[in-house]
Design a protein around this motif. Structure first.
Motif, PDB file in Angstrom:
ATOM      1  N   GLU A   2       0.829  -1.185   0.000  1.00 41.75           N
ATOM      2  CA  GLU A   2       0.000   0.000   0.000  1.00 41.75           C
ATOM      3  C   GLU A   2       0.880   1.258   0.000  1.00 41.75           C
ATOM      4  O   GLU A   2       2.012   1.236   0.456  1.00 41.75           O
ATOM      5  CB  GLU A   2      -0.915   0.008   1.247  1.00 41.75           C
ATOM      6  N   GLN A   6      -1.731   6.123   2.126  1.00 38.08           N
ATOM      7  CA  GLN A   6      -2.806   5.292   2.679  1.00 38.08           C
ATOM      8  C   GLN A   6      -2.474   4.848   4.094  1.00 38.08           C
ATOM      9  O   GLN A   6      -3.320   4.854   4.992  1.00 38.08           O
ATOM     10  CB  GLN A   6      -3.042   4.079   1.782  1.00 38.08           C
ATOM     11  N   TRP A  10      -4.610   5.501   7.527  1.00 37.41           N
ATOM     12  CA  TRP A  10      -5.024   4.413   8.405  1.00 37.41           C
ATOM     13  C   TRP A  10      -4.482   4.622   9.822  1.00 37.41           C
ATOM     14  O   TRP A  10      -5.193   4.414  10.806  1.00 37.41           O
ATOM     15  CB  TRP A  10      -4.529   3.069   7.864  1.00 37.41           C
ATOM     16  N   ARG A  39     -13.249   0.037   8.704  1.00 35.84           N
ATOM     17  CA  ARG A  39     -12.594  -0.591   7.558  1.00 35.84           C
ATOM     18  C   ARG A  39     -11.134  -0.138   7.451  1.00 35.84           C
ATOM     19  O   ARG A  39     -10.253  -0.926   7.108  1.00 35.84           O
ATOM     20  CB  ARG A  39     -13.369  -0.248   6.281  1.00 35.84           C
ATOM     21  N   GLN A  40     -10.857   1.137   7.731  1.00 35.67           N
ATOM     22  CA  GLN A  40      -9.482   1.623   7.674  1.00 35.67           C
ATOM     23  C   GLN A  40      -8.591   0.925   8.701  1.00 35.67           C
ATOM     24  O   GLN A  40      -7.449   0.544   8.405  1.00 35.67           O
ATOM     25  CB  GLN A  40      -9.448   3.144   7.899  1.00 35.67           C
ATOM     26  N   GLN A  43      -7.907  -2.594   7.524  1.00 33.88           N
ATOM     27  CA  GLN A  43      -6.891  -2.614   6.463  1.00 33.88           C
ATOM     28  C   GLN A  43      -5.488  -2.459   7.042  1.00 33.88           C
ATOM     29  O   GLN A  43      -4.525  -3.085   6.579  1.00 33.88           O
ATOM     30  CB  GLN A  43      -7.187  -1.487   5.450  1.00 33.88           C
ATOM     31  N   ASN A  46      -4.564  -5.765   8.564  1.00 33.93           N
ATOM     32  CA  ASN A  46      -4.193  -6.716   7.513  1.00 33.93           C
ATOM     33  C   ASN A  46      -2.776  -6.459   7.009  1.00 33.93           C
ATOM     34  O   ASN A  46      -2.013  -7.404   6.740  1.00 33.93           O
ATOM     35  CB  ASN A  46      -5.186  -6.623   6.348  1.00 33.93           C
TER      36      ASN A  46
END
Length: 313
Positions: A2, A6, A10, A39-40, A43, A46
């Protein structure tokens, strides 16, 4: 992988959720939906391949990995704030290094006391002063301010009027006694004269008396490009010289040099502050410009420049 942008987004969301202890409150602060904030963070987890929160229906707690990551996020935010503050301070705090360049004779007469007064007023300033006959490239050489004689029209430089310096025609008593009497500028053709070849047409001298203009082409066997050396030659009786009043005020007071043709005037020198155009203007540069103008507005500086009172442009 990423993008860094981003990851920063996050991380910022994660830090806000950790601080508030709630996705709902963090979303309200960040101006996004709860699902988007969740969701951020997911991510980010992850990407890191770890859980950052223990999630239950009633409570949100940091995992060990979450506590470690949050500590680094807080450190990063502090560094960003410090970087922003450092840039703001450049615009608002009168501190740091200033580089100034001025003409040789001007610097020799004025700048020692000027620097001492500036240092007393702004003790957190550091100054590098260049004294030179040759004009510096302010932008290329990294100067914050220059004093220049004459207006310089330049799209990337600002010229601010500072003062007017009177020029005087002078000679020593010995030279006057050994030369023919002077009643008009034309009589200078029979005199030994000293010329400053730093200027265009150094042997063409222009005078005025009221509305009358008088020009004369003088004979100068000695031509130098430094006012200080011209003064020394005039003191030694080498000839008549056109010199700035500030350089010879003490010599006139002691009668070591005497005025010639006092009813006639030479063109005065307009002095300007010249500096690169910077937006926003750093506080140290703005303070220096204001200090320069106020310092030269003092009566004693006006008397030294000539005429008793400072002639502001």
């Amino acid at each position: 992988m990423e993008t860094i942008n981003q990851q920063v987004i996050w991380a910022n969301t994660f830090a806000c959720v950790a601080k508030e202890g709630s996705f709902t409150r963090a979303a309200e602060i960040l101006g996004c939906s709860k699902s988007y904030a969740s969701r951020q963070v997911s991510q980010l987890e992850n990407l890191l391949e770890v859980d950052l929160f223990y999630r239950t229906t009633r409570k949100l707690n940091l995992t060990e990995a979450g506590r470690v990551y949050l500590a680094h996020c807080q450190s990063w935010q502090q560094q960003v704030f410090a970087a922003q503050q450092a840039v703001v301070d450049l615009r608002t705090e009168v501190a740091g290094l200033l580089r100034i360049t001025v003409p040789t004779s001007f610097g020799g007469v004025f700048m020692a006391q000027f620097l001492l007064d500036l240092q007393q007023r702004y003790p957190r300033l550091e100054v590098e002063l260049d004294v030179s006959r040759e004009p510096r490239d302010l932008e290329h050489d990294g100067y914050d301010l220059a004093v220049r004689s004459g207006y310089l029209g330049h799209e990337r430089l600002v010229s601010k009027p500072l003062a007017v310096a009177e020029l005087c025609l002078v000679a020593s008593a010995e030279r006057i006694a050994a030369s023919s009497p002077l009643s008009s500028p034309a009589d200078l053709q029979g005199w030994a004269c000293l010329a400053n070849y730093h200027f265009k047409d150094p042997c063409h001298w222009a005078f005025s008396r009221g509305k009358e203009l008088h020009a004369v082409d003088i004979k100068a066997d000695l031509r130098v490009c430094d006012y200080g050396l011209l003064r020394n030659l005039a003191l030694a009786g080498a000839g008549a010289a056109c010199l700035p009043h500030y350089l010879i005020a003490a010599d006139l007071a002691s009668r070591q040099l005497q005025l010639l043709l006092p009813d006639f005037s030479l063109p005065a020198q307009s002095l300007y502050l010249v500096y690169p155009q910077r937006l926003p203007q750093p506080a140290k540069q703005r303070a220096l410009i204001d200090f320069f103008c106020a310092w030269f507005a003092q009566p004693e500086r006006g008397a030294l420049l000539g005429g008793g009172e400072l002639k502001l442009l």
